[in-house]
Scaffold this motif. Structure first.
Motif, PDB file in Angstrom:
ATOM      1  N   LYS A 108       0.854  -1.196   0.000  1.00 24.09           N
ATOM      2  CA  LYS A 108       0.000   0.000   0.000  1.00 24.09           C
ATOM      3  C   LYS A 108       0.883   1.236   0.000  1.00 24.09           C
ATOM      4  CE  LYS A 108      -4.004   2.149   0.709  1.00 24.09           C
ATOM      5  NZ  LYS A 108      -5.115   1.998  -0.218  1.00 24.09           N
ATOM      6  N   GLN A 109       0.440   2.253  -0.722  1.00 25.65           N
ATOM      7  CA  GLN A 109       1.139   3.542  -0.708  1.00 25.65           C
ATOM      8  C   GLN A 109       0.114   4.655  -0.643  1.00 25.65           C
ATOM      9  OE1 GLN A 109       3.596   2.990  -4.481  1.00 25.65           O
ATOM     10  NE2 GLN A 109       5.232   3.281  -3.012  1.00 25.65           N
ATOM     11  N   LYS A 121       6.283  -8.434  -6.200  1.00 21.25           N
ATOM     12  CA  LYS A 121       5.072  -7.627  -6.298  1.00 21.25           C
ATOM     13  C   LYS A 121       3.954  -8.252  -5.473  1.00 21.25           C
ATOM     14  CE  LYS A 121       4.610  -6.009 -10.772  1.00 21.25           C
ATOM     15  NZ  LYS A 121       4.412  -6.213 -12.234  1.00 21.25           N
ATOM     16  N   THR A 122       2.850  -7.538  -5.380  1.00 16.82           N
ATOM     17  CA  THR A 122       1.683  -8.094  -4.701  1.00 16.82           C
ATOM     18  C   THR A 122       0.461  -7.975  -5.602  1.00 16.82           C
ATOM     19  OG1 THR A 122       1.107  -5.969  -3.712  1.00 16.82           O
ATOM     20  CG2 THR A 122       2.449  -7.446  -2.372  1.00 16.82           C
ATOM     21  N   VAL A 123      -0.418  -8.954  -5.483  1.00 15.07           N
ATOM     22  CA  VAL A 123      -1.789  -8.804  -5.955  1.00 15.07           C
ATOM     23  C   VAL A 123      -2.607  -8.422  -4.726  1.00 15.07           C
ATOM     24  CG1 VAL A 123      -3.796 -10.005  -6.879  1.00 15.07           C
ATOM     25  CG2 VAL A 123      -1.518 -10.493  -7.785  1.00 15.07           C
ATOM     26  N   VAL A 124      -3.312  -7.308  -4.793  1.00 10.15           N
ATOM     27  CA  VAL A 124      -4.151  -6.886  -3.666  1.00 10.15           C
ATOM     28  C   VAL A 124      -5.602  -6.884  -4.121  1.00 10.15           C
ATOM     29  CG1 VAL A 124      -4.624  -5.076  -1.998  1.00 10.15           C
ATOM     30  CG2 VAL A 124      -2.279  -5.489  -2.730  1.00 10.15           C
ATOM     31  N   PHE A 125      -6.344  -7.879  -3.687  1.00  8.83           N
ATOM     32  CA  PHE A 125      -7.741  -7.995  -4.121  1.00  8.83           C
ATOM     33  C   PHE A 125      -8.630  -7.061  -3.323  1.00  8.83           C
ATOM     34  CE2 PHE A 125      -6.537 -12.319  -5.749  1.00  8.83           C
ATOM     35  CZ  PHE A 125      -6.775 -12.036  -7.072  1.00  8.83           C
ATOM     36  N   VAL A 140      -2.916   3.169  -8.533  1.00  7.38           N
ATOM     37  CA  VAL A 140      -2.966   2.080  -9.519  1.00  7.38           C
ATOM     38  C   VAL A 140      -2.913   0.755  -8.744  1.00  7.38           C
ATOM     39  CG1 VAL A 140      -1.861   3.433 -11.339  1.00  7.38           C
ATOM     40  CG2 VAL A 140      -0.452   2.074  -9.782  1.00  7.38           C
ATOM     41  N   ASP A 141      -3.110  -0.347  -9.443  1.00  4.56           N
ATOM     42  CA  ASP A 141      -3.008  -1.629  -8.748  1.00  4.56           C
ATOM     43  C   ASP A 141      -2.404  -2.697  -9.646  1.00  4.56           C
ATOM     44  OD1 ASP A 141      -5.095  -2.995 -10.237  1.00  4.56           O
ATOM     45  OD2 ASP A 141      -6.534  -1.811  -9.094  1.00  4.56           O
ATOM     46  N   ASP A 155      -1.317   0.153 -19.387  1.00  6.97           N
ATOM     47  CA  ASP A 155      -2.359   0.825 -18.599  1.00  6.97           C
ATOM     48  C   ASP A 155      -1.756   1.959 -17.777  1.00  6.97           C
ATOM     49  OD1 ASP A 155      -4.368  -0.906 -19.481  1.00  6.97           O
ATOM     50  OD2 ASP A 155      -4.070  -2.303 -17.815  1.00  6.97           O
ATOM     51  N   LEU A 156      -0.610   1.683 -17.177  1.00  8.10           N
ATOM     52  CA  LEU A 156       0.058   2.719 -16.388  1.00  8.10           C
ATOM     53  C   LEU A 156       0.364   3.923 -17.269  1.00  8.10           C
ATOM     54  CD1 LEU A 156       2.611   0.683 -14.208  1.00  8.10           C
ATOM     55  CD2 LEU A 156       0.361   1.542 -13.552  1.00  8.10           C
TER      56      LEU A 156
END
Lengths: 277, 277, 277, 277
Positions: free
Chosen positions: A228-229, A273-277, C234-235, C242-243
């Protein structure tokens, strides 16, 4: 009714969703919420499914294996509170926010203990009737200091370790004991201003926005997967101290949101990296 | 390879995802991207699936009907540009932004025509070699004026109608011809400051944030399903004119983002709300 | 009534505001708006004053010198449109936004000309009846190419040069001709992702926020005084493309806001930073 | 060296800045920071000046009166901590944040006492060794209940009263005792969703952004001068409970920022608006 979260991370393949949800459906489980993501560039499939049912048979995971590609990472996690050990140094803002949120049940965590390499936050922790372990690094080499902390942590068998402004770099040996389990708040908008005194760096650069980054800790300092940022606007009238003061609000907010995501099983780590659902 | 988007909106039921993706899988279609949402309060299921395959058999929709609850709303939409008619009055900012984005292929739309109840934007539209229809409301009653515009619009068979600062209220008769097809930008953070002169209202109230709202038009003025909202911080030093000037930037940004979502088939309307995947 | 902006940048000293406003008052000038900032760390005083009066005597600046510390930088600028030369390569989004804003008088600028090292944006510029100079860098060394552009620019005597996605690095020789007059948009949240392909860098790093930075150009690439920055969330589901697409919206918004601040004389450069009133 | 803040609110007139700063300069006071604002629409002048000097003579205010228009509102405030009484009902988030910030000296306040119309927050307050007054409204009419609270408050002679989720409407009689001294956090982006259950209203309306508003309390419920507002993006997947949970983070952040501004003397109330320097 019981409720669990199913997390799957595997190579992408045709029909995965059909097959996975088919197994769940055959087990009499209802899908409360479902999210998938396919990283087309890497051919990787990620799925998070909230399931509800009268019972979760042991055969569920076995049967899922029959429909999943090899080398998948699959876990079925109980809903409910996660055990967290918090590590701190001197600054109260992140710790205080987590304490209040935990106290008022605004975070699904049980704070098992707080470890400080300074003693200054002990009174605050004890107000909340939680154990505080003062483990100074004075007179110890890094290895000895970490060994003492690891001993204390091991006793609490935490699900996650939260670095709430813990101002010492952890060695790869420490980190490797808790892979993807240590969450740090970095007082900067990574990858900008890596390293020490980021607010001073930001002030010298004259930036118009500052931020904070919550990330999992890996062996590379400041380089783990970002969870998170967030940022706030600033201007020329902010001194380096003003930047730090406002930065603290962002830090605590970002750390606490990241912790919420992690304990809610919304976050899957893959690579850096992360996937954040 | 062909690509389409499948949109489903129906009563929630066990096993829907398995059954739906099973039909797609049996048709040799690959799921590129999949999103579902269940509104538990209303027991309603929403799904958006990007499908890719060598061909889409006509039987796909028929077979889907056999696994879906009755009264479902199901559509299979071609990927690709959508035809848009834009309606304007005098202000250039939203129109200009859409013109530039369409010109540089930054939006998946084809602008069929622009209709203005004033003539001031005609030169701008014609720079881009697009038809501009000047249909003044002067001397006409509302019904006559709308009939003229509806005639022109019908010729273009648009997928969507974009009100890019069209400053007249449309009658229910007009709106009912294009249900969930008319997108408006409201110069306010709805539901605050409904109605006329919102920036003046905002200035008088001394708010510290202003915003804009893009929504589908329904019969109730300013009350249709919200697609996108955004805000900017303001302060005491902003005059009502300053608020309007900064507001225009938010308006154009929100409208263009909403349009992108809609033409990308990311938006499902239900009741007076939207699901935005 | 005439209106001008007085900008003062000097060493801090007691009584400066009294003395400066005293001189203005004695000249029969009314202060419409006044802003000061003291950088206490560096002992530096900045002031921006909007003045209105029947006439501005030549003696105003002379008399101000009698009350100001030595080595002050003082200027009195006419309100009104500034002349701008825009330099571009191939991307339309920033240029298009400035063209529309200038066309609809939403920016206090007169676009004198556009220079492109590619020809692709010529038709867009000519829609607005503005001169486009195609000056290819092909077959020229950097010095020769810049000399040709400097010749063209000099003819237009611009107040500012806007790099609206001009994708070539300018030499110190070029930059030194227009100190604090060249405004660039950097497709990144500086100081993160300096250099080429920032969106690819951002994607690889898995950041949760991307941004853009408008800054004055100095001899150090990507290192000049920052005027304005902004970000969007963004995610994981955003590809590098997309970015880039979303980044373009931030870029154009940040560049156009920075230009508004600069032509409104709200920006004072000092060292490698800016005061933005 | 002593430090004070001078606040002036008066009719606009030529030469005010010169005259005011001239008086300060003559008193041997140095201006650390100065901000003015002129509301041209209403012909009103506002000034906030941080002054530093060896001593502040009593004659300063008297001499200022000789250069100011009649009916000015002028005050000279000591820098330093302000005394605050906090009123609460049952929710911990705003109170907890203020307690932690006060405990760690992140806010320039001294919490004199907390008053609750319920008892649930008493243990939290007493962790911080602060007096908690449980004053139930049960069995009392509004007048009797407020009289009891006013008695307790009067003993503490607070500079400000903070309504940290105090869920009862105060009567004009109560409010008139502390004009521009009572700060409330409204769980909504005023003027939207005035009144009860704003998160349920927001959910029903399907908004894409929610916010919170800190304002001074006046006789009109939810209508006092706004000090600070902030928002967060939300989407269709948020239940009314999710909105409330995320809303609490915004509420506590907005209230604590508003309190910082107020105790820092950055806020001037005029009419139903604020100037926030």
């Amino acid at each position: 009714m019981e409720r669990k979260v199913l997390i799957i991370d595997c190579a992408d393949a045709p029909g995965l969703i059909t097959k996975i949800t088919g197994v769940c459906f055959a087990h009499g489980l209802n899908i409360i919420k479902n999210s998938e993501f396919v990283d087309n560039a890497q051919g990787r499939f990620f799925m998070r499914t909230e399931l509800e049912g009268p019972a979760f048979a042991n055969s569920l995971l076995t049967e899922l294996q029959t429909v999943l590609p090899e080398k998948n990472q699959t876990r079925l996690v109980d809903a409910g509170k996660k055990r967290v050990v918090i590590m701190v140094t001197k600054e109260a803002h992140c710790l205080g926010d987590i304490l209040i949120k935990s106290y008022s049940d605004a975070l699904d965590i049980e704070i098992a203990a707080v470890i400080g390499n300074h003693q200054v936050l002990q009174p605050l922790v004890e107000k909340f009737d939680l154990p505080f372990h003062y483990i100074s690094h004075e007179g110890l080499n890094r290895h000895e200091h970490e060994a003492m902390m690891l001993d204390v942590i091991a006793n609490y068998r935490p699900d996650y370790i939260l670095l709430a402004k813990f101002m010492r770099v952890l060695t790869p040996e420490f980190v490797s004991q808790y892979p993807s389990k240590i969450i740090n708040i970095h007082h900067s908008f990574l990858p900008a201003f890596i390293g020490a005194a980021p607010y001073k760096q930001a002030w010298e650069r004259g930036v118009k926005i500052i931020g904070a980054t919550a990330h999992f800790v890996t062996n590379s300092l400041d380089e783990g997967p970002i969870i998170k940022q967030d940022v706030i606007p600033v201007d020329h009238s902010f001194s380096a101290e003003d930047l730090a003061r406002c930065g603290r609000d962002v830090e605590k907010s970002v750390l606490s949101k990241a912790l919420h995501l992690v304990v809610n099983e919304d976050v899957i780590v893959y690579g850096n990296k992360t996937v954040v659902f």
